[in-house]
Design an enzyme around this catalytic site. Structure first.
Site, mmCIF file in Angstrom:
data_model
loop_
_atom_site.group_PDB
_atom_site.id
_atom_site.type_symbol
_atom_site.label_atom_id
_atom_site.label_comp_id
_atom_site.label_asym_id
_atom_site.label_seq_id
_atom_site.Cartn_x
_atom_site.Cartn_y
_atom_site.Cartn_z
ATOM 1 N N GLY A 198 -119.476 61.271 -99.740
ATOM 2 C CA GLY A 198 -118.751 60.012 -99.635
ATOM 3 C C GLY A 198 -118.417 59.502 -101.026
ATOM 4 C CG LEU A 199 -116.878 61.353 -104.345
ATOM 5 C CD1 LEU A 199 -117.348 60.656 -105.606
ATOM 6 C CD2 LEU A 199 -118.046 61.918 -103.572
ATOM 7 N N GLY A 200 -116.326 57.023 -101.994
ATOM 8 C CA GLY A 200 -115.661 55.731 -102.014
ATOM 9 C C GLY A 200 -116.166 54.923 -103.191
ATOM 10 N NE ARG A 239 -127.687 42.313 -103.563
ATOM 11 C CZ ARG A 239 -127.053 42.878 -102.541
ATOM 12 N NH1 ARG A 239 -127.580 42.816 -101.322
ATOM 13 N NH2 ARG A 239 -125.894 43.479 -102.726
ATOM 14 C CB ILE A 294 -126.270 54.482 -99.930
ATOM 15 C CG1 ILE A 294 -126.933 55.122 -101.145
ATOM 16 C CG2 ILE A 294 -125.746 53.103 -100.281
ATOM 17 C CD1 ILE A 294 -125.976 55.335 -102.308
ATOM 18 C CB THR A 295 -124.534 55.558 -94.872
ATOM 19 O OG1 THR A 295 -123.911 56.520 -95.740
ATOM 20 C CG2 THR A 295 -123.567 55.205 -93.751
ATOM 21 C CG ASN A 296 -125.522 49.212 -95.250
ATOM 22 O OD1 ASN A 296 -126.738 49.295 -95.301
ATOM 23 N ND2 ASN A 296 -124.823 48.613 -96.196
ATOM 24 C CG HIS A 345 -130.355 47.067 -96.921
ATOM 25 N ND1 HIS A 345 -130.448 46.135 -97.929
ATOM 26 C CD2 HIS A 345 -129.091 47.563 -96.974
ATOM 27 C CE1 HIS A 345 -129.291 46.087 -98.586
ATOM 28 N NE2 HIS A 345 -128.453 46.940 -98.017
ATOM 29 C CG ASP A 374 -114.471 61.298 -99.507
ATOM 30 O OD1 ASP A 374 -115.184 60.297 -99.731
ATOM 31 O OD2 ASP A 374 -113.465 61.262 -98.781
#
Length: 306
Positions: free
Chosen positions: A9-11, A154, A121-123, A178, A34
């Site tokens: 995934g290269l967004g 954060r 990482i994907t939500n 998360h 990707d």
């Protein structure tokens, strides 16, 4: 020993991950994947153009799942959702699309013979991490989500601003999902080797406001540029380096907890073999209740995704 990392995934997020890895020379080989061939090929060429001005060299492989067989780490950064499709910042709005894409990707990873560590990482990351583990059949300890590593960062940023110090001087964790049910476990937070709740009284800090500042940070970034990428990319790269170097560092990542029956964020020792050891915090009864509710929420969403 040659180090190899895959980025799928290269967004906005995946390209930030790849840029950090290549610029810092964290790996010898990187596999960029990707479905948008033009985009990933352009990124690869752009990185190659950068190479002459970098202190290290990285071999770049494009869109070759077979090349993942001997990779040490795969970072999943795929995902696609527009702000207009998700005005409330609900990570579960991404689930229908991401579940379908992740299932396809996980099957290809399994076919490649990959036996390293997957970092998701994907939500929604806790559910997606569970899907990766189920489809690939990899040991649970080898499939990890970035989880509240970003939420904890954060929180530390917000606490540090209140005290005018560097966020790396703040210790402590955000736990659970998360997502909306994550929370700051204030009993774990210390600054100057002093519990934050004691320090808050001494210095007139509003912990509720600090917690809110940390919670809405991602939404503020999303509103400003319609995506978040640098913070979560840094968290994923840090996690990847901990695995590659067998650092055995305690991090609040999404890992499978038998006591809660689901993936959720809770500190664990991370190293070359993924989750090396799960630790047990001394949480307050209120924090334990929040963690249980967060776990139940994640389990409900996992069941819905099956």
């Amino acid at each position: 020993m040659t180090r190899k990392v895959g980025v799928i995934g290269l967004g906005n997020v995946g390209s930030a991950v790849a840029q950090q890895i290549i610029t810092n020379g964290y790996t010898d080989d990187i596999v960029l994947i990707d479905e948008n061939v033009d985009k990933v090929s352009a990124d690869a060429l752009d990185f190659e153009d950068a190479m002459e001005n970098l202190p290290t060299h990285t071999n770049i492989i494009v869109n070759d799942y077979a090349a993942l067989k001997d990779a040490d780490v795969i970072i999943s950064a795929l995902g696609k959702i527009k702000l207009s499709d998700n005005p409330n910042g609900d990570r579960f709005a991404e689930l229908p699309f991401n579940r379908e894409q992740v299932t396809k990707v996980a099957e290809k990873i399994k076919e490649s013979g990959f036996n390293g560590v997957i970092i998701a990482i994907t939500n929604p990351v806790d559910v997606i991490t569970s899907i990766y583990q189920k489809v690939t059949g990899l040991p649970k300890k080898h499939v990890i989500g970035t989880g509240t590593l970003l939420d904890s960062a954060r929180m530390k940023r917000a606490v540090a601003k209140g005290l005018d110090i560097d966020p790396r001087s703040v210790s402590g964790y955000n736990l659970g999902e998360h997502g909306n049910s994550q929370f700051t476990a204030w009993s774990t937070v210390k600054v100057f080797d002093t519990p934050i709740e004691q320090l808050a009284k001494e210095r007139d800090l509003d912990l509720d406001q600090i917690n809110e500042d940390a919670r809405v940070g991602g939404y503020y970034v999303m509103r400003g540029k319609h995506y978040t990428n640098y913070g979560v990319a840094a968290a994923a790269v840090r996690l990847a380096i901990v695995v590659l170097s067998d650092a055995r560092q305690v991090l609040p990542v999404s890992n499978y907890r038998e006591d809660y029956g689901t993936y959720l964020s809770y500190p664990a020792v991370v190293g070359r073999d993924g989750i090396i050891e799960q630790i047990q915090l001394k949480l307050t009864s209120e924090e334990l209740d929040k963690l249980q509710k967060s776990a139940e929420y994640i389990k409900e969403k996992v069941e819905q995704s099956n």
